[in-house]
Design a protein around this motif. Structure first.
Motif, PDB file in Angstrom:
ATOM      1  N   LEU A 471      22.598  -2.223  -8.340  1.00 49.01           N
ATOM      2  CA  LEU A 471      22.013  -1.339  -7.338  1.00 49.01           C
ATOM      3  C   LEU A 471      20.673  -0.758  -7.792  1.00 49.01           C
ATOM      4  CD1 LEU A 471      25.247   0.642  -6.377  1.00 49.01           C
ATOM      5  CD2 LEU A 471      24.296  -1.375  -5.241  1.00 49.01           C
ATOM      6  N   LEU A 472      20.431  -0.756  -9.104  1.00 47.16           N
ATOM      7  CA  LEU A 472      19.228  -0.127  -9.639  1.00 47.16           C
ATOM      8  C   LEU A 472      18.174  -1.121 -10.103  1.00 47.16           C
ATOM      9  CD1 LEU A 472      21.027   2.556 -11.838  1.00 47.16           C
ATOM     10  CD2 LEU A 472      19.897   2.964  -9.654  1.00 47.16           C
ATOM     11  N   ASN A 473      18.556  -2.404 -10.252  1.00 48.04           N
ATOM     12  CA  ASN A 473      17.630  -3.377 -10.836  1.00 48.04           C
ATOM     13  C   ASN A 473      16.327  -3.492 -10.058  1.00 48.04           C
ATOM     14  OD1 ASN A 473      19.148  -4.048 -13.073  1.00 48.04           O
ATOM     15  ND2 ASN A 473      20.298  -5.654 -12.005  1.00 48.04           N
ATOM     16  N   SER A 474      16.421  -3.515  -8.723  1.00 52.88           N
ATOM     17  CA  SER A 474      15.191  -3.677  -7.931  1.00 52.88           C
ATOM     18  C   SER A 474      14.243  -2.504  -8.141  1.00 52.88           C
ATOM     19  CB  SER A 474      15.545  -3.812  -6.440  1.00 52.88           C
ATOM     20  OG  SER A 474      16.266  -2.665  -6.008  1.00 52.88           O
ATOM     21  N   THR A 475      14.791  -1.288  -8.206  1.00 50.96           N
ATOM     22  CA  THR A 475      13.953  -0.105  -8.430  1.00 50.96           C
ATOM     23  C   THR A 475      13.331  -0.130  -9.824  1.00 50.96           C
ATOM     24  OG1 THR A 475      15.381   1.201  -6.983  1.00 50.96           O
ATOM     25  CG2 THR A 475      13.938   2.421  -8.464  1.00 50.96           C
ATOM     26  N   LEU A 476      14.145  -0.522 -10.834  1.00 50.41           N
ATOM     27  CA  LEU A 476      13.640  -0.576 -12.206  1.00 50.41           C
ATOM     28  C   LEU A 476      12.540  -1.633 -12.348  1.00 50.41           C
ATOM     29  CD1 LEU A 476      17.033  -0.281 -14.141  1.00 50.41           C
ATOM     30  CD2 LEU A 476      15.309   1.495 -13.855  1.00 50.41           C
ATOM     31  N   GLU A 477      12.747  -2.796 -11.713  1.00 54.65           N
ATOM     32  CA  GLU A 477      11.739  -3.847 -11.804  1.00 54.65           C
ATOM     33  C   GLU A 477      10.451  -3.437 -11.094  1.00 54.65           C
ATOM     34  OE1 GLU A 477      13.552  -7.308 -10.245  1.00 54.65           O
ATOM     35  OE2 GLU A 477      14.952  -7.571 -11.938  1.00 54.65           O
ATOM     36  N   ALA A 478      10.589  -2.758  -9.956  1.00 51.68           N
ATOM     37  CA  ALA A 478       9.399  -2.352  -9.209  1.00 51.68           C
ATOM     38  C   ALA A 478       8.552  -1.364 -10.002  1.00 51.68           C
ATOM     39  CB  ALA A 478       9.811  -1.744  -7.867  1.00 51.68           C
ATOM     40  N   LYS A 479       9.196  -0.536 -10.784  1.00 55.25           N
ATOM     41  CA  LYS A 479       8.463   0.464 -11.582  1.00 55.25           C
ATOM     42  C   LYS A 479       8.226   0.008 -13.014  1.00 55.25           C
ATOM     43  CE  LYS A 479      10.062   4.457  -8.931  1.00 55.25           C
ATOM     44  NZ  LYS A 479       8.719   4.961  -8.581  1.00 55.25           N
ATOM     45  N   ASN A 480       8.581  -1.227 -13.316  1.00 49.70           N
ATOM     46  CA  ASN A 480       8.377  -1.801 -14.656  1.00 49.70           C
ATOM     47  C   ASN A 480       9.056  -0.939 -15.730  1.00 49.70           C
ATOM     48  OD1 ASN A 480       7.461  -3.672 -16.520  1.00 49.70           O
ATOM     49  ND2 ASN A 480       5.500  -2.626 -16.831  1.00 49.70           N
ATOM     50  N   ILE A 481      10.308  -0.591 -15.471  1.00 50.17           N
ATOM     51  CA  ILE A 481      11.108   0.184 -16.421  1.00 50.17           C
ATOM     52  C   ILE A 481      12.156  -0.735 -17.009  1.00 50.17           C
ATOM     53  CG2 ILE A 481      12.682   2.141 -16.713  1.00 50.17           C
ATOM     54  CD1 ILE A 481      11.255   3.498 -14.394  1.00 50.17           C
ATOM     55  N   HIS A 482      12.146  -0.863 -18.327  1.00 42.85           N
ATOM     56  CA  HIS A 482      13.087  -1.739 -19.036  1.00 42.85           C
ATOM     57  C   HIS A 482      14.330  -0.931 -19.423  1.00 42.85           C
ATOM     58  CE1 HIS A 482      14.622  -4.938 -21.491  1.00 42.85           C
ATOM     59  NE2 HIS A 482      14.598  -4.180 -22.585  1.00 42.85           N
ATOM     60  N   ILE A 520      14.596   2.839 -20.700  1.00 43.63           N
ATOM     61  CA  ILE A 520      15.843   3.605 -20.671  1.00 43.63           C
ATOM     62  C   ILE A 520      16.836   2.903 -21.590  1.00 43.63           C
ATOM     63  CG2 ILE A 520      17.772   4.415 -19.261  1.00 43.63           C
ATOM     64  CD1 ILE A 520      15.882   4.530 -16.881  1.00 43.63           C
ATOM     65  N   GLU A 521      17.445   3.681 -22.510  1.00 45.49           N
ATOM     66  CA  GLU A 521      18.418   3.138 -23.455  1.00 45.49           C
ATOM     67  C   GLU A 521      19.746   3.858 -23.272  1.00 45.49           C
ATOM     68  OE1 GLU A 521      17.136   3.141 -27.485  1.00 45.49           O
ATOM     69  OE2 GLU A 521      15.061   2.646 -26.982  1.00 45.49           O
ATOM     70  N   ASP A 537      15.636   8.266 -22.309  1.00 43.85           N
ATOM     71  CA  ASP A 537      14.502   7.669 -21.586  1.00 43.85           C
ATOM     72  C   ASP A 537      13.205   8.052 -22.276  1.00 43.85           C
ATOM     73  OD1 ASP A 537      13.284  10.149 -20.515  1.00 43.85           O
ATOM     74  OD2 ASP A 537      15.109  10.308 -19.320  1.00 43.85           O
ATOM     75  N   SER A 538      12.117   7.418 -21.835  1.00 40.87           N
ATOM     76  CA  SER A 538      10.782   7.658 -22.408  1.00 40.87           C
ATOM     77  C   SER A 538       9.910   8.464 -21.464  1.00 40.87           C
ATOM     78  CB  SER A 538      10.103   6.323 -22.745  1.00 40.87           C
ATOM     79  OG  SER A 538       9.963   5.527 -21.565  1.00 40.87           O
ATOM     80  N   GLY A 539      10.519   9.361 -20.704  1.00 41.27           N
ATOM     81  CA  GLY A 539       9.775  10.164 -19.743  1.00 41.27           C
ATOM     82  C   GLY A 539       9.024  11.306 -20.397  1.00 41.27           C
ATOM     83  N   HIS A 540       8.530  12.230 -19.553  1.00 39.80           N
ATOM     84  CA  HIS A 540       7.688  13.324 -20.051  1.00 39.80           C
ATOM     85  C   HIS A 540       8.488  14.495 -20.609  1.00 39.80           C
ATOM     86  CE1 HIS A 540       8.845  15.295 -16.332  1.00 39.80           C
ATOM     87  NE2 HIS A 540       8.378  14.255 -15.642  1.00 39.80           N
ATOM     88  N   GLY A 541       9.815  14.432 -20.542  1.00 33.01           N
ATOM     89  CA  GLY A 541      10.629  15.485 -21.150  1.00 33.01           C
ATOM     90  C   GLY A 541      10.919  16.642 -20.205  1.00 33.01           C
TER      91      GLY A 541
END
Length: 615
Positions: A471-482, A520-521, A537-541
């Motif tokens: 359900l999340l793969n398309s969103t992750l791929e669109a935003k280039n989030i591994h 995201i790990e 995750d590698s976000g801004h915190g």
């Protein structure tokens, strides 16, 4: 004669010795009378001449110096018209008048007094007249060239005469030792004779008393050192029998009193140490501090260390000690303290200690750990908020969702049928996003209001994530989030739907925090019968100001956030007997850790699954 003296009682023997010594010293008194007459003559000379003259010299010298100080102070600041008034208002004349009532001024000092009055004449008449005509410069010249030199001359002559008189006073005073020395020599001879005779007689008397008294002293010393209950042996000496009995009674009473005091002290200390309250007292008279065990357990400080910190005025002190040392009164003041990386809430009070007569004898400082009750209050407030949200959601869900459905439908038709320029003109896309945000808020509120006990079944965490990832793969791929998953096959009892909601909320927050081009790990491990999930995750915190209230309802840093997502996540995890916490968060990313109880039998037994637990 010797046998007759032996028949005397101890009292009579002592009286006889004293009478003999009295006769010897009576002879010395005749010589002493002559010496007293000489001393009386010298005393009158000092009293009637030396002391009055020295006193008046001191008075005149003090008067001159006060006037000098006043005039020089005005010279430094600039002479003002009120100089003469201040000069006349000086109390030196009144002091001289009061002194003259006690002792008239000696004739030898009247000349010095006249010279001081000449100084007053210069200020009052000459300088005062010049100041009346506003001629400050000439007035300053008169003071500098006439007044001050004259004053210094008078001061010098007074000091010289005073020193000379003091020398005469010392000569008269030194006559005393000569007279006393003669008297002492005679006294020494008489005393020596009396001493030798007394030693001989006393030795004979003490032979029959030394041993009982030494034994008595030894026992009394032991009693004084704390060996209460010691008893003296019966004495054959008649005069010592009543004393021995009194000491024995005193020792017994001291032992009983001491045991009572020790028992009461131990009881009071046990009561104070059993209280869940930190107590520090200070006694103004003894300047001693007392503390109970709760103070040591909380502050890790003994009474001696507390006294040393107060004496040394150490700058870095525990906040509670700072409040105690401030000596201010508090009444149930609630303070937040960081201690060993944990936050504690204390209710602090400090007040004066008073005795039976209402006199202040010291102060008492006490504090109570109300961290748990404070957390309980917060939870009650949270529960009230959640209950309010639930009521609002239940009452208004259909009322909000029905018009939203209509608005969403019409906006969808406009997006499909209208031209691009027209949609941009009326911000149709923005309206659609806001409607979708309202949908999300309504869904969160409905979830909060309809939260129910989880329907637990034997589940693998990996299976939950495997069902959710498509359900999340398309969103992750669109935003280039591994996304990296490292999940072991841990069995837990859980409601799969609710766990999916937990991971979905965490994924949604991470995606919004990253934006694009991130990572995201999700990893798992087993520790102490718990499945520990790391969601990183590698976000801004997370901003620092909301870290402490991150899981509270309506706590959010996002402009379009509801502040209900993480609160819902925590409630679901806690309903599964687990915990969730913010492990760390900074500019490089954020990590949440979730712990859920694992099922041991499912790990060791590959056969039938264990039974479902009772909720």
């Amino acid at each position: 004669m010797r046998d007759f003296f032996k028949q005397f009682s101890l009292k009579n023997k002592l009286l006889s010795i004293l009478l003999f010594i009295l006769v010897i010293f009576s002879g010395f008194s005749l010589f002493l009378i002559q010496s007293i007459d000489e001393i009386s003559e010298i005393t009158n000379r000092i009293k009637n001449k030396n002391i009055p003259e020295l006193t008046w010299y001191k008075q005149l010298e003090q008067e001159v110096m006060i006037k000098k100080y006043l005039v020089e102070a005005h010279l430094e600041k600039g002479i003002e018209p009120d100089l003469v008034d201040k000069y006349q208002d000086l109390e030196t004349e009144q002091q001289a008048s009061d002194l003259s009532e006690l002792m008239p001024i000696p004739k030898d000092l009247e000349a010095y007094q006249n010279q001081v009055q000449t100084l007053d004449f210069i200020i009052v008449n000459k300088v005062g007249g010049l100041l009346e005509y506003e001629n400050q410069e000439v007035a300053e010249d008169v003071i500098r060239n006439e007044y001050l030199p004259k004053l210094e001359e008078i001061h010098t002559s007074i000091q010289s005469a005073s020193n000379e008189e003091f020398k005469i006073f010392n000569e008269n005073a030194n006559t005393y030792p000569v007279i006393i020395e003669k008297s002492l020599i005679v006294l020494l001879v008489i005393t020596l004779v009396a001493f030798i005779i007394s030693i001989i007689l006393s030795y004979r008397i003490s032979r029959s008393m030394t041993k009982p008294i030494e034994s008595m002293v030894e026992k009394v010393n032991k009693i004084a050192k704390g060996n209460y209950g010691e008893r003296l042996k019966h004495s054959n000496q008649l005069e010592l029998q009543s004393l021995t009995e009194s000491i024995n009674q005193m020792s017994l009473q001291l032992q009983q009193s001491f045991q009572t005091i020790i028992g009461d002290k131990i009881k009071h200390e046990q009561v104070l140490n059993s209280l869940p309250i930190g107590i520090i007292t200070y006694d103004n008279k003894s300047r001693e501090y007392t503390t109970n065990s709760f103070v040591y357990n909380t502050l890790k400080i003994t009474t001696d260390e507390l006294k040393r910190l107060v004496i040394e005025e150490t700058e870095e002190l525990h906040p509670l000690l700072e409040m105690f040392i401030s000596e201010r009164n508090y009444h149930n003041k609630k303070i937040l303290i960081n201690l060993n990386k944990n936050k504690y809430v204390y209710l602090v009070s400090q007040t004066k200690l008073r005795d039976q007569e209402d006199n202040i004898t010291g102060r008492i400082f006490y504090f109570i750990d109300v961290t748990e009750s404070t957390l309980l209050e917060k939870r009650i407030v949270q529960s009230e908020k959640l209950a309010l949200v639930g009521e609002m959601a239940a009452m208004s869900a259909h009322e909000i969702r029905n018009p939203l459905t209509v608005i969403h439908g019409f906006l969808t038709l406009m997006l499909e049928s209208s031209e691009k320029d027209l949609m941009e003109k009326y911000n149709v896309n923005l309206m659609m996003k806001e409607v979708e945000r309202l949908y999300s808020l309504v869904e969160q509120m409905l979830l909060m209001s309809k939260q129910k006990e989880p329907e637990k079944q034997l589940t693998k965490v990996k299976d939950v994530l495997d069902d959710l990832m498509p359900l999340l793969n398309s969103t992750l791929e669109a935003k280039n989030i591994h996304c990296e998953l490292d999940i072991e096959n841990h069995y837990i009892f859980a409601d799969m739907k609710q766990l999916k909601q937990v991971f979905l909320n965490l994924f949604r927050n991470s995606i919004e925090a990253i934006g694009s081009n991130g990572k995201i790990e999700i990893k798992s491990m087993v520790a102490a019968d718990q499945c520990i999930l790391s969601f990183k995750d590698s976000g801004h915190g997370v901003p620092d100001h909301i870290k402490d209230s991150l899981f509270e309802p309506f706590s959010t840093s996002k402009s379009n956030g509801t502040g209900l997502g993480l609160n819902l996540v925590r409630r679901i995890i806690e309903n599964h007997n687990g915990k969730i916490c913010l492990s760390h968060s900074d500019k490089t990313g954020t990590e949440f850790k979730i712990s859920l109880p694992i099922v041991k039998e499912a790990i060791t037994n590959k056969g039938e699954p264990p039974p479902k637990p009772n909720n």
